[in-house]
Design a protein around this motif. Structure first.
Motif, mmCIF file in Angstrom:
data_model
loop_
_atom_site.group_PDB
_atom_site.id
_atom_site.type_symbol
_atom_site.label_atom_id
_atom_site.label_comp_id
_atom_site.label_asym_id
_atom_site.label_seq_id
_atom_site.Cartn_x
_atom_site.Cartn_y
_atom_site.Cartn_z
ATOM 1 N N VAL A 1 3.079 -5.567 8.378
ATOM 2 C CA VAL A 1 4.082 -4.943 8.335
ATOM 3 C C VAL A 1 4.125 -3.710 7.458
ATOM 4 N N MET A 2 4.556 -2.546 8.059
ATOM 5 C CA MET A 2 4.323 -1.099 7.367
ATOM 6 C C MET A 2 6.105 -0.733 7.526
ATOM 7 N N ALA A 3 6.643 -0.292 6.391
ATOM 8 C CA ALA A 3 7.887 0.413 6.390
ATOM 9 C C ALA A 3 7.686 1.853 6.399
ATOM 10 N N TRP A 4 8.413 2.120 7.477
ATOM 11 C CA TRP A 4 8.281 3.795 7.551
ATOM 12 C C TRP A 4 9.851 4.357 6.864
ATOM 13 N N PHE A 5 9.474 5.412 6.286
ATOM 14 C CA PHE A 5 10.625 6.203 5.695
ATOM 15 C C PHE A 5 10.876 7.636 6.403
ATOM 16 N N PRO A 6 11.973 7.909 7.128
ATOM 17 C CA PRO A 6 12.152 8.983 7.936
ATOM 18 C C PRO A 6 11.937 10.382 7.096
ATOM 19 N N HIS A 7 11.704 11.382 7.830
ATOM 20 C CA HIS A 7 11.395 12.697 7.048
ATOM 21 C C HIS A 7 12.759 12.959 6.545
ATOM 22 N N VAL B 1 -2.399 7.349 4.798
ATOM 23 C CA VAL B 1 -1.516 8.565 5.318
ATOM 24 C C VAL B 1 -1.045 8.100 6.769
ATOM 25 N N GLU B 2 0.114 8.811 7.121
ATOM 26 C CA GLU B 2 0.289 8.588 8.562
ATOM 27 C C GLU B 2 0.211 9.901 9.183
ATOM 28 N N LEU B 3 -0.011 9.856 10.435
ATOM 29 C CA LEU B 3 0.059 11.392 11.046
ATOM 30 C C LEU B 3 0.171 10.843 12.647
ATOM 31 N N ASP B 4 0.333 12.009 13.347
ATOM 32 C CA ASP B 4 0.769 12.034 14.864
ATOM 33 C C ASP B 4 -0.137 12.728 15.577
ATOM 34 N N VAL B 5 -0.592 12.422 16.498
ATOM 35 C CA VAL B 5 -1.558 13.001 17.449
ATOM 36 C C VAL B 5 -1.255 13.413 18.861
ATOM 37 N N VAL B 6 -1.488 14.626 19.082
ATOM 38 C CA VAL B 6 -1.217 15.141 20.416
ATOM 39 C C VAL B 6 -2.469 15.757 21.185
ATOM 40 N N CYS B 7 -2.319 16.323 22.283
ATOM 41 C CA CYS B 7 -3.675 16.847 22.909
ATOM 42 C C CYS B 7 -3.229 18.356 23.428
ATOM 43 N N LEU B 8 -4.003 19.136 23.284
ATOM 44 C CA LEU B 8 -3.655 20.619 23.527
ATOM 45 C C LEU B 8 -4.043 20.888 24.992
ATOM 46 N N SER B 9 -3.376 21.891 25.675
ATOM 47 C CA SER B 9 -3.881 21.979 27.167
ATOM 48 C C SER B 9 -5.273 22.180 27.330
ATOM 49 N N SER B 10 -6.014 22.774 26.421
ATOM 50 C CA SER B 10 -7.556 23.076 26.336
ATOM 51 C C SER B 10 -8.062 21.716 26.176
ATOM 52 N N GLY B 11 -7.733 20.810 25.834
ATOM 53 C CA GLY B 11 -8.312 19.688 25.660
ATOM 54 C C GLY B 11 -8.455 18.876 24.413
ATOM 55 N N MET C 1 4.070 0.701 2.702
ATOM 56 C CA MET C 1 5.354 1.709 2.518
ATOM 57 C C MET C 1 4.741 3.208 2.828
ATOM 58 N N CYS C 2 5.406 3.660 4.060
ATOM 59 C CA CYS C 2 5.015 5.093 4.401
ATOM 60 C C CYS C 2 6.125 5.996 4.033
ATOM 61 N N VAL C 3 6.243 6.522 2.811
ATOM 62 C CA VAL C 3 7.107 7.504 1.969
ATOM 63 C C VAL C 3 6.947 8.703 2.022
ATOM 64 N N ASN C 4 7.996 9.527 1.715
ATOM 65 C CA ASN C 4 7.849 11.008 1.701
ATOM 66 C C ASN C 4 7.390 11.490 0.241
ATOM 67 N N LYS C 5 7.479 10.409 -0.828
ATOM 68 C CA LYS C 5 7.295 10.998 -2.086
ATOM 69 C C LYS C 5 6.166 9.832 -2.847
ATOM 70 N N PRO C 6 5.104 9.800 -2.235
ATOM 71 C CA PRO C 6 3.928 9.096 -2.933
ATOM 72 C C PRO C 6 3.875 9.182 -4.315
ATOM 73 N N VAL D 1 0.905 -1.175 -0.067
ATOM 74 C CA VAL D 1 -0.114 0.115 0.019
ATOM 75 C C VAL D 1 0.733 1.325 0.070
ATOM 76 N N ASN D 2 0.422 2.202 -0.798
ATOM 77 C CA ASN D 2 1.230 3.441 -0.872
ATOM 78 C C ASN D 2 0.721 4.365 0.248
ATOM 79 N N SER D 3 1.455 4.700 1.177
ATOM 80 C CA SER D 3 1.119 5.566 2.142
ATOM 81 C C SER D 3 1.874 6.721 2.272
ATOM 82 N N ALA D 4 1.434 8.044 2.658
ATOM 83 C CA ALA D 4 2.214 9.362 2.439
ATOM 84 C C ALA D 4 2.465 9.686 3.989
ATOM 85 N N HIS D 5 3.694 9.905 4.299
ATOM 86 C CA HIS D 5 4.346 10.296 5.634
ATOM 87 C C HIS D 5 3.934 11.850 6.063
#
Length: 402
Positions: free
Chosen positions: A347-353, A96-106, A381-386, A66-70
């Motif tokens: 298995v997903m292969a990740w490619f760094p930034h 796609v791959e994404l990163d989740v955080v939580c803000l101080s306001s919830g 494959m989680c790539v920078n150049k989909p 599968v073609n995944s965009a980092h």
């Protein structure tokens, strides 16, 4: 005191204040970081990618990954923005791959930033500095859980999680007390972390073309580069997920910040996207928490591994009941993939930034590398150049059909 303006390389996504997701306490009171991972484990030695020994024949039929965009199409738009994700789909990505955080306001947000696995979301490291007036700067210095913004940078020890900041809260799903065990060490003062910001503060952030993180965009010599940066906005997580759902795209949702497990899981379920989303983390305890809340294996979890793959990587996945292993592309050998598939792992292969000079000084993210990893048997494959990966896969498909 130097006056800093904030600008992000990465986009926060948030929950609407009126939604059922906005009532979560600050993330530092929600996370369980007691991790069984150890830095002393023996490593699984990968086969050099430059060698074709043991790899499938170029003419052998294979199932293309599968073609995944980092973080989206990072060479075309500001990463982790709606534009970057939508552009990735237009270029051929189906995940796609994404990163989740939580803000101080919830609110939940999609953001990567600087820092490490234990203390992500450092705006300072990956952003250019913009001058702001004193009044604007003072507004940024509101109290957070561990102090005011600009003076409370913390980093988690890589080899232990003994407690200097410890709380015990009730798991909102099960009412079971959850002990949060996290070690924080003060790092460089005057760093800004998105987890210490409110939604209104995040909305006031402005992007700048001076950020070194925009090197991928600059390298494409995009004529509308400066306009893209000026127009870039921070999207709501809900908006990003709904975009992915409308495209039928899979999502590798990395639980990057503290305390995002409950809200992320609930949002995905309420959006009817459990068949599209994998909850992933570098920390065993975090994927284990998702599995404890939902024992149904249709709720997918993935263990992320660093570049150096430990010898017991499959055992780590199985011990926390993960469906998937997310490994660096350097570990994607036919032997490793065969072992993982025999154990029932996806298995997903990740490619760094692109800014990761340590890895990209030894490898080049080009068509040759993409084909070698594609032939390893990896599932995604989680790539920078989909767009490049699509070209490679189209060519490989034609060759296999000939």
């Amino acid at each position: 005191f130097t006056r800093f303006g904030l600008v992000t390389l990465l986009a926060l996504t948030t929950l609407e204040s009126s939604s059922s997701f906005s009532s979560f306490p600050h993330p530092h009171a929600m996370s369980t970081f007691a991790d069984s991972a150890s830095t002393n484990r023996p490593l699984a030695v990968p086969m050099p990618l430059e060698s074709d020994a043991g790899s499938p024949s170029a003419n052998a039929p294979i199932s293309l990954p599968v073609n995944s965009a980092h973080r989206g199409a990072v060479f075309y738009g500001v990463e982790n923005t709606l534009y970057a994700f939508e552009k990735a789909f237009d270029l051929g990505a189906t995940a796609v791959e994404l990163d989740v955080v939580c803000l101080s306001s919830g609110e939940l947000a999609v953001f990567h930033g600087g820092g490490n696995h234990c203390n992500p979301g450092d705006v300072y490291d990956l952003c250019s500095l913009i001058e702001v007036d004193d009044a604007e700067h003072d507004e940024m210095n509101i109290s957070g859980t561990f102090g005011s913004i600009g003076s409370s940078g913390f980093a988690c020890s890589e080899d232990s999680y003994s407690t200097t900041a410890s709380t015990q809260v009730a798991d909102p799903e099960t009412s079971i007390p959850v002990h949060s065990s996290v070690q924080y060490n003060e790092i460089t003062p005057n760093h800004y972390f998105v987890e210490e910001m409110t939604l209104s503060q995040v909305r006031s952030l402005r992007f700048t073309t001076r950020s070194p993180g925009f090197a991928p965009l600059l390298s494409t010599a995009a004529e509308d580069f400066e306009e893209q940066v000026r127009k870039a906005e921070v999207p709501l997580l809900k908006d990003v997920l709904e975009l992915c759902k409308s495209r039928g795209a899979r999502v590798a949702l990395e639980m990057k910040g503290l305390g995002v497990e409950h809200g992320s899981l609930r949002m995905v379920e309420e959006l009817g996207m459990t068949d599209l989303v994998t909850f992933s983390s570098f920390h065993n305890s975090r994927t284990a928490l998702i599995r404890r809340m939902r024992s149904d294996m249709s709720i997918r979890t993935g263990k992320i591994f660093d570049e150096q793959l430990p010898a017991d990587w499959i055992e780590q996945c199985k011990s926390t009941h993960c469906n998937e292993a997310h490994v660096c592309f350097t570990a994607c050998t036919p032997e490793n993939m065969a072992r993982a598939h025999a154990a029932g792992l996806y298995v997903m292969a990740w490619f760094p930034h692109p800014q990761n000079k340590e890895i990209w000084s030894k490898h080049t993210e080009d068509a040759v590398l993409y084909e070698k990893v594609s032939r390893s048997g990896v599932d995604m494959m989680c790539v920078n150049k989909p767009d490049l990966l699509k070209v490679v896969h189209d060519r490989m498909s034609r060759e296999m059909a000939a």
